[in-house]
Design an enzyme around this catalytic site. Structure first.
Site, PDB file in Angstrom:
ATOM      1  N   ASP A  29       0.894  -1.265  -0.003  1.00 37.22           N
ATOM      2  CA  ASP A  29      -0.002  -0.076  -0.004  1.00 37.22           C
ATOM      3  C   ASP A  29       0.882   1.309   0.129  1.00 37.22           C
ATOM      4  O   ASP A  29       2.045   1.228   0.883  1.00 37.22           O
ATOM      5  CB  ASP A  29      -1.058   0.110   1.256  1.00 37.22           C
ATOM      6  CG  ASP A  29      -2.008   1.060   1.177  1.00 37.22           C
ATOM      7  OD1 ASP A  29      -1.999   2.221   0.966  1.00 37.22           O
ATOM      8  OD2 ASP A  29      -3.315   0.672   1.298  1.00 37.22           O
ATOM      9  N   ILE A  30       0.622   2.113  -0.841  1.00 37.05           N
ATOM     10  CA  ILE A  30       1.481   3.469  -1.078  1.00 37.05           C
ATOM     11  C   ILE A  30       1.146   4.406   0.241  1.00 37.05           C
ATOM     12  O   ILE A  30       2.088   5.184   0.413  1.00 37.05           O
ATOM     13  CB  ILE A  30       1.185   3.980  -2.324  1.00 37.05           C
ATOM     14  CG1 ILE A  30       2.268   4.996  -2.793  1.00 37.05           C
ATOM     15  CG2 ILE A  30      -0.221   5.119  -2.358  1.00 37.05           C
ATOM     16  CD1 ILE A  30       3.324   4.128  -3.272  1.00 37.05           C
ATOM     17  N   GLU A  88     -12.364   3.586  -1.313  1.00 40.40           N
ATOM     18  CA  GLU A  88     -11.534   4.642  -1.999  1.00 40.40           C
ATOM     19  C   GLU A  88     -11.405   4.023  -3.560  1.00 40.40           C
ATOM     20  O   GLU A  88     -11.738   4.789  -4.266  1.00 40.40           O
ATOM     21  CB  GLU A  88     -10.196   4.780  -1.233  1.00 40.40           C
ATOM     22  CG  GLU A  88      -9.270   5.764  -1.996  1.00 40.40           C
ATOM     23  CD  GLU A  88      -8.220   5.681  -1.446  1.00 40.40           C
ATOM     24  OE1 GLU A  88      -7.736   5.542  -0.212  1.00 40.40           O
ATOM     25  OE2 GLU A  88      -6.897   5.929  -2.177  1.00 40.40           O
ATOM     26  N   HIS A  93     -10.249  -5.664  -2.578  1.00 42.61           N
ATOM     27  CA  HIS A  93      -8.778  -5.768  -2.248  1.00 42.61           C
ATOM     28  C   HIS A  93      -8.713  -6.260  -0.653  1.00 42.61           C
ATOM     29  O   HIS A  93      -9.610  -5.882  -0.024  1.00 42.61           O
ATOM     30  CB  HIS A  93      -8.009  -4.603  -2.609  1.00 42.61           C
ATOM     31  CG  HIS A  93      -8.289  -3.296  -2.038  1.00 42.61           C
ATOM     32  ND1 HIS A  93      -9.255  -2.534  -2.853  1.00 42.61           N
ATOM     33  CD2 HIS A  93      -8.359  -2.595  -1.116  1.00 42.61           C
ATOM     34  CE1 HIS A  93      -9.854  -1.470  -2.224  1.00 42.61           C
ATOM     35  NE2 HIS A  93      -9.008  -1.526  -1.091  1.00 42.61           N
ATOM     36  N   HIS A  95      -6.627  -5.605   2.816  1.00 41.63           N
ATOM     37  CA  HIS A  95      -5.391  -5.133   3.422  1.00 41.63           C
ATOM     38  C   HIS A  95      -4.733  -6.033   4.437  1.00 41.63           C
ATOM     39  O   HIS A  95      -5.436  -6.690   5.215  1.00 41.63           O
ATOM     40  CB  HIS A  95      -5.854  -3.993   4.384  1.00 41.63           C
ATOM     41  CG  HIS A  95      -6.323  -2.494   3.519  1.00 41.63           C
ATOM     42  ND1 HIS A  95      -5.688  -1.570   3.292  1.00 41.63           N
ATOM     43  CD2 HIS A  95      -7.753  -2.516   2.762  1.00 41.63           C
ATOM     44  CE1 HIS A  95      -6.472  -0.523   2.503  1.00 41.63           C
ATOM     45  NE2 HIS A  95      -7.830  -1.153   2.279  1.00 41.63           N
TER      46      HIS A  95
HETATM   47  P1  5GP Z   1      -9.802   1.415   0.272  1.00 42.92           P
HETATM   48  O1  5GP Z   1     -10.256   1.274  -0.938  1.00 42.92           O
HETATM   49  O2  5GP Z   1      -9.577   0.048   1.091  1.00 42.92           O
HETATM   50  O3  5GP Z   1     -10.520   2.369   1.451  1.00 42.92           O
HETATM   51  O4  5GP Z   1      -8.338   2.191   0.227  1.00 42.92           O
HETATM   52  C1  5GP Z   1      -7.520   1.667  -0.786  1.00 42.92           C
HETATM   53  C2  5GP Z   1      -6.136   1.634  -0.367  1.00 42.92           C
HETATM   54  O5  5GP Z   1      -5.245   1.531  -1.766  1.00 42.92           O
HETATM   55  C3  5GP Z   1      -5.478   2.881   0.544  1.00 42.92           C
HETATM   56  O6  5GP Z   1      -4.972   2.244   1.485  1.00 42.92           O
HETATM   57  C4  5GP Z   1      -4.678   3.547  -0.543  1.00 42.92           C
HETATM   58  O7  5GP Z   1      -3.365   3.851   0.075  1.00 42.92           O
HETATM   59  C5  5GP Z   1      -4.225   2.472  -1.515  1.00 42.92           C
HETATM   60  N1  5GP Z   1      -3.758   2.954  -2.887  1.00 42.92           N
HETATM   61  C6  5GP Z   1      -4.766   3.565  -3.626  1.00 42.92           C
HETATM   62  N2  5GP Z   1      -3.812   4.124  -4.456  1.00 42.92           N
HETATM   63  C7  5GP Z   1      -2.926   3.166  -4.694  1.00 42.92           C
HETATM   64  C8  5GP Z   1      -1.925   3.316  -5.772  1.00 42.92           C
HETATM   65  O8  5GP Z   1      -1.814   4.000  -6.755  1.00 42.92           O
HETATM   66  N3  5GP Z   1      -0.664   2.375  -5.240  1.00 42.92           N
HETATM   67  C9  5GP Z   1      -0.768   1.797  -4.340  1.00 42.92           C
HETATM   68  N4  5GP Z   1       0.191   0.938  -4.063  1.00 42.92           N
HETATM   69  N5  5GP Z   1      -1.793   2.003  -3.284  1.00 42.92           N
HETATM   70  C10 5GP Z   1      -2.708   2.713  -3.613  1.00 42.92           C
END
Ligand code: 5GP
Length: 130
Positions: A29-30, A88, A93, A95
């Site tokens: 995760d970035i 987001e 996915h 975590h």
């Molecule tokens: P969620 O959709 O589970 O709320 O969060 C999406 C996760 O993807 C976040 O923790 C965010 O940091 C990660 N994320 C979003 N865009 C990117 C990206 O371009 N590269 C990486 N490695 N992680 C990402």
């Protein structure tokens, strides 16, 4: 339009890749909550994880287990926690987060800012344990 995760899987956007097989992909995760915070995604572009077929959902967890075991070896912790949010990025996915306490799973925590060199050390440490 392809999701950002599909573009990462396709190699159009760089990532720190942890593992890959024919159906699943894992990368750092970035915006990590802690060092070792990894995302596991299906190559199939599905938004909601519970829209996956049973067989694929199960296989995703078996893949995630292999990655989680490696994370736990690379970053000794009480347990590797698993969380699914998906608010987001509309591409299912998981975590995987090495936890010293439940507070490490709080997504409202400030995220770590790692340098490219630090991300490389993290990803190599996990890959070495696979
Ligand atoms: P969620 O959709 O589970 O709320 O969060 C999406 C996760 O993807 C976040 O923790 C965010 O940091 C990660 N994320 C979003 N865009 C990117 C990206 O371009 N590269 C990486 N490695 N992680 C990402």
């Amino acid at each position: 339009m392809a999701t950002i995760f599909s573009r990462i899987i396709a190699g159009e956007i760089p990532c720190y890749k942890v593992a890959e097989d024919d159906k699943f992909f894992a990368f750092l995760d970035i915006n990590p909550l802690v060092k070792g915070h990894t995302l596991v995604v299906p190559k199939q572009e599905v938004d909601y994880i519970f829209d996956l077929e049973d067989e694929d959902l199960a296989a995703m967890h078996v893949f995630a287990k292999r990655v989680a075991v490696a994370i736990g070896k690379a970053f000794p912790c009480k347990k590797v926690g698993e969380a699914v949010l998906g608010l987001e990025v509309p591409h299912a996915h998981i975590h995987l987060i090495p936890m010293q306490s439940e507070k490490d799973m709080l997504f409202s925590n400030p995220k770590l800012k790692l340098t490219d060199g630090e991300f490389k050390v993290v990803v190599e440490a996990i890959r070495a344990m696979l």
